[in-house]
Design a protein around this motif. Structure first.
Motif, mmCIF file in Angstrom:
data_model
loop_
_atom_site.group_PDB
_atom_site.id
_atom_site.type_symbol
_atom_site.label_atom_id
_atom_site.label_comp_id
_atom_site.label_asym_id
_atom_site.label_seq_id
_atom_site.Cartn_x
_atom_site.Cartn_y
_atom_site.Cartn_z
ATOM 1 N N HIS A 56 14.240 55.052 45.841
ATOM 2 C CA HIS A 56 15.694 55.043 45.724
ATOM 3 C C HIS A 56 16.076 55.425 44.292
ATOM 4 O O HIS A 56 15.256 55.353 43.383
ATOM 5 N N SER A 57 17.342 55.803 44.112
ATOM 6 C CA SER A 57 17.803 56.230 42.791
ATOM 7 C C SER A 57 19.151 55.608 42.462
ATOM 8 O O SER A 57 19.946 55.317 43.352
ATOM 9 N N GLU A 58 19.387 55.470 41.165
ATOM 10 C CA GLU A 58 20.667 55.004 40.645
ATOM 11 C C GLU A 58 21.184 56.076 39.696
ATOM 12 O O GLU A 58 20.411 56.682 38.963
ATOM 13 N N TYR A 59 22.488 56.337 39.740
ATOM 14 C CA TYR A 59 23.108 57.300 38.833
ATOM 15 C C TYR A 59 24.289 56.617 38.170
ATOM 16 O O TYR A 59 25.226 56.170 38.836
ATOM 17 N N GLY A 60 24.216 56.498 36.873
ATOM 18 C CA GLY A 60 25.295 55.887 36.119
ATOM 19 C C GLY A 60 25.096 56.173 34.650
ATOM 20 O O GLY A 60 24.093 56.753 34.242
ATOM 21 N N MET A 61 26.050 55.762 33.862
ATOM 22 C CA MET A 61 25.992 56.006 32.426
ATOM 23 C C MET A 61 26.418 54.775 31.662
ATOM 24 O O MET A 61 27.184 53.963 32.166
ATOM 25 N N THR A 62 25.939 54.694 30.454
ATOM 26 C CA THR A 62 26.280 53.577 29.583
ATOM 27 C C THR A 62 27.789 53.431 29.451
ATOM 28 O O THR A 62 28.312 52.326 29.401
ATOM 29 N N GLU A 63 28.500 54.549 29.418
ATOM 30 C CA GLU A 63 29.949 54.528 29.205
ATOM 31 C C GLU A 63 30.727 54.064 30.432
ATOM 32 O O GLU A 63 31.918 53.787 30.340
ATOM 33 N N LEU A 64 30.085 54.014 31.588
ATOM 34 C CA LEU A 64 30.772 53.658 32.828
ATOM 35 C C LEU A 64 30.344 52.280 33.309
ATOM 36 O O LEU A 64 29.224 51.851 33.069
ATOM 37 N N LEU A 65 31.226 51.616 34.014
ATOM 38 C CA LEU A 65 30.891 50.309 34.576
ATOM 39 C C LEU A 65 30.314 50.418 35.985
ATOM 40 O O LEU A 65 29.731 49.471 36.483
ATOM 41 N N SER A 66 30.477 51.554 36.629
ATOM 42 C CA SER A 66 30.021 51.721 38.011
ATOM 43 C C SER A 66 28.819 52.649 38.087
ATOM 44 O O SER A 66 28.598 53.465 37.200
ATOM 45 N N GLN A 67 28.083 52.508 39.171
ATOM 46 C CA GLN A 67 26.945 53.370 39.439
ATOM 47 C C GLN A 67 27.040 53.859 40.881
ATOM 48 O O GLN A 67 27.687 53.241 41.713
ATOM 49 N N ALA A 68 26.342 54.953 41.140
ATOM 50 C CA ALA A 68 26.186 55.450 42.506
ATOM 51 C C ALA A 68 24.714 55.290 42.865
ATOM 52 O O ALA A 68 23.846 55.364 41.995
ATOM 53 N N TYR A 69 24.447 55.065 44.144
ATOM 54 C CA TYR A 69 23.076 54.827 44.580
ATOM 55 C C TYR A 69 22.681 55.791 45.686
ATOM 56 O O TYR A 69 23.497 56.180 46.512
ATOM 57 N N SER A 70 21.402 56.137 45.675
ATOM 58 C CA SER A 70 20.831 57.005 46.696
ATOM 59 C C SER A 70 19.721 56.245 47.403
ATOM 60 O O SER A 70 18.790 55.768 46.758
ATOM 61 N N LYS A 71 19.834 56.147 48.712
ATOM 62 C CA LYS A 71 18.784 55.488 49.485
ATOM 63 C C LYS A 71 17.650 56.441 49.814
ATOM 64 O O LYS A 71 16.532 56.022 50.016
ATOM 65 N N PRO B 280 30.836 54.021 44.719
ATOM 66 C CA PRO B 280 31.788 53.061 45.282
ATOM 67 C C PRO B 280 33.163 53.716 45.404
ATOM 68 O O PRO B 280 33.432 54.742 44.770
ATOM 69 N N PHE B 281 34.043 53.122 46.188
ATOM 70 C CA PHE B 281 35.332 53.759 46.479
ATOM 71 C C PHE B 281 36.213 53.929 45.246
ATOM 72 O O PHE B 281 37.105 54.764 45.236
ATOM 73 N N TRP B 282 35.986 53.178 44.181
ATOM 74 C CA TRP B 282 36.807 53.286 42.979
ATOM 75 C C TRP B 282 36.244 54.304 41.971
ATOM 76 O O TRP B 282 36.786 54.489 40.900
ATOM 77 N N MET B 283 35.181 54.967 42.351
ATOM 78 C CA MET B 283 34.544 55.972 41.490
ATOM 79 C C MET B 283 34.607 57.318 42.210
ATOM 80 O O MET B 283 34.196 57.425 43.361
ATOM 81 N N ARG B 284 35.142 58.331 41.546
ATOM 82 C CA ARG B 284 35.256 59.656 42.155
ATOM 83 C C ARG B 284 34.457 60.675 41.365
ATOM 84 O O ARG B 284 34.442 60.655 40.137
ATOM 85 N N ILE B 285 33.844 61.565 42.094
ATOM 86 C CA ILE B 285 33.083 62.661 41.507
ATOM 87 C C ILE B 285 33.857 63.949 41.760
ATOM 88 O O ILE B 285 34.277 64.221 42.889
ATOM 89 N N PHE B 286 34.064 64.709 40.706
ATOM 90 C CA PHE B 286 34.669 66.031 40.801
ATOM 91 C C PHE B 286 33.723 67.008 40.125
ATOM 92 O O PHE B 286 32.918 66.617 39.281
ATOM 93 N N LEU B 287 33.829 68.255 40.479
ATOM 94 C CA LEU B 287 33.000 69.275 39.843
ATOM 95 C C LEU B 287 33.876 70.244 39.071
ATOM 96 O O LEU B 287 34.971 70.598 39.508
ATOM 97 N N ARG B 288 33.362 70.662 37.925
ATOM 98 C CA ARG B 288 34.051 71.695 37.152
ATOM 99 C C ARG B 288 33.200 72.954 37.162
ATOM 100 O O ARG B 288 31.993 72.913 37.405
ATOM 101 N N LEU C 257 37.415 53.994 37.986
ATOM 102 C CA LEU C 257 38.588 53.135 37.816
ATOM 103 C C LEU C 257 38.243 51.717 37.390
ATOM 104 O O LEU C 257 39.132 50.961 37.010
ATOM 105 N N SER C 258 36.975 51.345 37.409
ATOM 106 C CA SER C 258 36.617 50.014 36.912
ATOM 107 C C SER C 258 36.671 49.965 35.386
ATOM 108 O O SER C 258 36.697 48.893 34.804
ATOM 109 N N ASN C 259 36.720 51.102 34.736
ATOM 110 C CA ASN C 259 36.840 51.170 33.279
ATOM 111 C C ASN C 259 38.317 51.047 32.885
ATOM 112 O O ASN C 259 38.935 52.002 32.438
ATOM 113 N N MET C 260 38.874 49.871 33.019
ATOM 114 C CA MET C 260 40.302 49.674 32.783
ATOM 115 C C MET C 260 40.696 49.794 31.315
ATOM 116 O O MET C 260 41.752 50.307 30.999
ATOM 117 N N TYR C 261 39.879 49.301 30.418
ATOM 118 C CA TYR C 261 40.260 49.266 29.006
ATOM 119 C C TYR C 261 39.388 50.183 28.152
ATOM 120 O O TYR C 261 39.244 49.979 26.954
#
Length: 191
Positions: A91-106, A114-122, A149-153
């Protein structure tokens, strides 16, 4: 998390592979369920040194070589860990020190945020050009941007240097770092 679990057999083993090996053998013999979480380079270092058949263990790699090893593709990492440690999948985890949320791969490198985290591509050539959302039964390829969106402040938006693919359901795949990008990550810290 290790202390909060109050499980006497939990531990941090980054530089003590022999102790980790013995602990895994001990827990496997007792048919205990195990979750082994590690940065990619540390899991590879361990698996190069010890070959095992882990039947009760879930392995989760948290990404990156951080300049400590030659970069491998996620598929190469997972295949090596499966062969050396005797697990069916990694399994894998994708996240960064600057973010409070992570995404997971089974499995298969598809991450689910999670629903409060959105991925966009540029666009790879224009950092201000956000790519359109993929249509059903397709995917879009570009450079990953994240809104958490969990990074409120703090900063809720990160423009990464990770190439990726996004799917209509919001899941995504990390294809690797873009060429000549800076090394990043908490595992760059020295002790």
């Amino acid at each position: 998390m290790i202390q909060r679990s109050k499980h006497s057999e939990s531990g941090f083993y980054l530089h003590d592979h022999e102790k980790l090996y013995n602990q895994l053998l001990h827990l496997e013999k007792r048919n205990k369920k195990i979750v082994l979480i590690g940065v990619t380079f540390a899991l590879l270092d361990f698996a190069e040194k010890y070959s095992m058949q882990l039947e009760n263990t879930i392995i989760m790699e948290t990404g990156g070589m951080k300049g400590r090893r030659v970069e491998w593709t996620r598929e190469e990492v997972h295949q090596f860990l499966k062969e050396r440690l005797g697990v069916r999948q990694v399994h894998s985890e994708y996240g960064m020190t600057e973010l409070l949320s992570q995404a997971y791969s089974k499995k298969e490198g598809i991450f689910y945020p999670p629903f409060w985290m959105r991925i966009f591509l540029r666009d790879e050539t224009d950092p201000l050009q956000i790519l359109p959302w993929p249509k059903e039964n397709s995917s879009q390829r570009g450079i990953i941007n994240i809104i958490d969106l969990s990074n409120m402040y703090s900063c809720a938006f990160i423009a990464t240097e990770d190439a990726g693919r996004i799917f209509p359901d919001g899941s995504f795949q990390v294809l690797g770092r873009i060429d000549n990008s800076d090394l990043r990550g908490c595992s760059l810290m020295t002790s």
